[in-house]
Write a protein that holds these residues in place. Structure first.
Motif, short mmCIF file in Angstrom:
data_model
loop_
_atom_site.label_atom_id
_atom_site.label_comp_id
_atom_site.label_asym_id
_atom_site.label_seq_id
_atom_site.Cartn_x
_atom_site.Cartn_y
_atom_site.Cartn_z
N TYR A 127 0.86 -1.18 0.00
CA TYR A 127 0.00 0.00 0.00
C TYR A 127 0.90 1.23 0.00
O TYR A 127 1.86 1.31 0.78
N CYS A 128 0.60 2.17 -0.90
CA CYS A 128 1.40 3.41 -0.93
C CYS A 128 0.68 4.48 -0.12
O CYS A 128 -0.44 4.88 -0.46
N SER A 129 1.33 4.96 0.94
CA SER A 129 0.67 5.94 1.80
C SER A 129 0.61 7.30 1.12
O SER A 129 -0.26 8.11 1.39
N HIS A 130 1.52 7.57 0.21
CA HIS A 130 1.50 8.84 -0.51
C HIS A 130 0.38 8.85 -1.57
O HIS A 130 -0.42 9.77 -1.64
N CYS A 131 0.31 7.80 -2.39
CA CYS A 131 -0.73 7.72 -3.42
C CYS A 131 -2.07 7.28 -2.84
O CYS A 131 -3.10 7.33 -3.53
N GLN A 132 -2.06 6.84 -1.58
CA GLN A 132 -3.26 6.38 -0.89
C GLN A 132 -4.00 5.30 -1.64
O GLN A 132 -5.21 5.39 -1.89
N GLN A 176 4.93 5.05 -9.03
CA GLN A 176 4.43 6.39 -9.32
C GLN A 176 5.23 7.47 -8.59
O GLN A 176 5.56 8.48 -9.17
N CYS A 177 5.49 7.25 -7.28
CA CYS A 177 6.02 8.35 -6.48
C CYS A 177 7.30 7.99 -5.75
O CYS A 177 7.91 8.84 -5.10
N GLY A 178 7.73 6.74 -5.82
CA GLY A 178 9.00 6.36 -5.21
C GLY A 178 8.94 6.04 -3.72
O GLY A 178 9.94 5.67 -3.12
ZN LIG Z 1 2.95 6.11 -4.50
#
Ligand SMILES: [Zn+2]
Ligand SMILES: [Zn+2]
Length: 556
Positions: A127-132, A176-178
């Motif tokens: 789970y990406c916490s930045h991209c939620q 997407q965001c690293g």
């Molecule tokens: Zn992300």
């Protein structure tokens, strides 16, 4: 009416153009098979469609700043165009993006759930916490735990080819965001493959007519024991689960794509005006064939049969004649390195039949086979043009000029002529048996031997010389040759439909080759011929270097 034959063909991912590996592996063989059965007068339904779901398409869409639907629509259109130019004669080529497909998929999901063959379990997902959002396998990148190459995706390593579980990646990052993903619990549904293990084993053991590689591969996999498989994903692009409380989850693409065979049949039935017409291809007297590449075997010999067994009362595959791979100039085909020949590109410069010929006579049926431009030119010039094309051309041109453009009247057949006529009959019978068993390479070789033998026959009889002193002898030899051409237009039609149809017209026949049936038809003496033209053209040797230099360079 003869037999009823269902032909399911692998669903191409709508995230890029088709290449020659697709054609040799999965698309030409079913077309040969369908054309053969249609000529036999059998009832054939050949379906497939573009696979519009899955993360390769969403990734491509994000790269191009488009919607996944726009990407899928673009390639779907391109596929349709390629089938038409290549002569791949689907009865329906649809897509997994239709409302009908979603409806049929959800029905299968619900039924298997009700019967206890699908169950819910909690799994740990990146789970990406930045991209939620939860990240599908291909949205996570890291270092391969096996070969240490960087930029490896969470499903498979392109470098060493090993399948990977996302958790195994070293230093995983959101594509997407690293951000480094966390692993969170998420509820998913699983297909209970373990429940079908015994039935599948028993069933596969009985399929002694399958290709050995397909059967052995399936047996080995089954004997290792099956594992239940997740059939849902945390992803927004796909078929949403038909249950409340599962927002943001879709059916996993592999689960719904195989259902396409059934949903496409229903769509075909609706559009042909008989809404119930799909039943005869799934519940009636029918043989179902699935044409795929070898990377897809287990989906068609284990997973799809398990789903059908669980659902109940649908016909299991009769045969899954999967092909091996095509290599290009001796190397493994790679789309990311552009080590591939793209079909639209090929079709923009060359005719379909020379490629269909090469792939038929060199089909990766029992082992990998190689495509090279040198081989392409050689097969075209030395076999299609020099053997078959030349036979057609010299016979038709001479007859057209010397017999008032009509099929000549033959005299008595001597034993040499009788032998050629019976070889033509035998060829059709042999090919009938081979095509029925999906032995395409052997079948086309048989037709080419007939062409060779007829060239020898003509050299012996020399009707171009005997016409001066013995017009009857000349006419008889030419009639035998025309009879062979009539045989070859049928025998080669499944493989070379475009040139066969032209030959059909040159011989003065009406309509389509297909409607003449799988039989040796004697052209009626006096039948008006059409002014002949060469069936094939010689290719310039220079193209070998030109085409080979494109490989691995330009990015498509
Ligand atoms: Zn992300
Ligand atoms: Zn690796």
């Amino acid at each position: 009416m003869g037999e009823r034959i269902f032909i399911g063909v692998a669903w191409p991912y709508a995230d890029g153009p088709l290449h020659l590996g697709h054609i040799a592996g999965a698309y030409l063989p079913p077309d040969i098979f369908a054309r053969y059965h249609r000529t036999k007068g059998n009832e054939v339904l050949m379906v497939s469609g573009s696979d519009q779901h899955g993360t390769p398409i969403t990734i491509k869409a994000e790269q191009e700043g488009k919607t996944p639907g726009a990407i899928a629509a673009r390639y779907h259109q391109q596929f349709l165009d390629s089938w038409q130019k290549m002569g791949i004669s689907f009865d329906l080529f649809t897509s997994t993006g239709t409302a009908n497909h979603a409806e049929v998929s959800c029905d299968i999901f619900r039924t298997l759930l009700d019967k206890g063959y699908i169950y819910k379990a909690t799994v740990s997902q990146p789970y990406c916490s930045h991209c939620q959002r939860f990240l599908p396998d291909r949205y996570v990148e890291g270092t391969c735990p096996y070969c240490s190459s960087s930029g490896t995706r969470g499903d498979q390593c392109d470098e060493c080819g090993k399948p990977i579980n996302t958790v195994e990646l070293i230093d995983p990052r959101c594509r997407q965001c690293g951000t480094t993903p966390q692993f969170r619990d998420s509820e998913h549904f699983f297909l209970k493959l373990t429940a079908f293990e015994d039935r599948l084993l028993e069933w596969v053991r009985k399929q002694t007519h399958w290709r050995q590689n397909v059967r052995n591969f399936t047996m080995r996999y089954l004997e290792q024991g099956l594992k239940d498989r997740a059939i849902t994903r945390d992803i927004a692009w796909g078929i949403p689960l038909p249950l409340d409380g599962f927002d943001g989850k879709c059916l996993y693409v592999w689960f719904e794509a195989v259902i396409g065979y059934l949903s496409a049949t229903k769509e075909w039935a609706k559009s042909s005006g008989d809404e119930e017409g799909w039943r005869s291809f799934w519940q009636g007297e029918v043989k179902s064939y699935y044409f795929i590449g070898k990377d897809n075997i287990l989906f068609h010999t284990i997973i799809w049969p398990a789903m059908l067994m669980g659902y109940g009362d649908f016909k299991l595959p009769y045969d899954v004649p999967a092909n091996e791979f095509l290599t290009i100039e001796g190397r493994r085909l790679s789309t990311s390195r552009n080590w591939a020949v793209w079909l639209p590109d090929y079709l923009s410069r060359y005719d379909p039949d020379p490629l269909r010929y090469l792939f038929s006579i060199n089909m990766p049926e029992t082992g990998d086979s190689d495509f090279s431009w040198r081989e392409f030119v050689r097969r075209n010039n030395d076999e299609l043009v020099a053997t078959y094309g030349n036979l057609v051309n010299r016979v038709l041109t001479f007859v057209y000029r010397n017999f008032d453009g009509c099929v000549p009247v033959a005299g008595e057949f001597d034993s040499r002529s009788q032998a050629v006529i019976s070889m033509a009959e035998t060829t059709l019978n042999t090919m009938d048996r081979l095509l029925y068993q999906c032995c395409f390479r052997e079948a086309i070789k048989s037709a080419m031997s007939l062409a060779q033998e007829t060239n020898r026959y003509l050299d012996e009889k020399s009707p171009w010389k005997t016409i001066k002193q013995d017009r009857q002898a000349s006419a008889t030899a030419l009639y035998v040759a025309i009879l062979v051409l009539s045989c070859l237009r049928t025998a080669l039609y499944p493989f070379l439909p475009f040139s066969s149809q032209r030959l059909h017209k040159f011989l003065g026949f009406e309509g389509n080759v297909e409607n003449d049936g799988w039989q040796l038809r004697f052209p009626p003496p006096g039948q008006k011929l059409l002014a002949p033209q060469p069936l094939f053209s010689k290719l310039d040797e220079g193209l070998v270097e030109e085409e080979t230099s494109r490989l691995g360079s330009v990015h498509y």
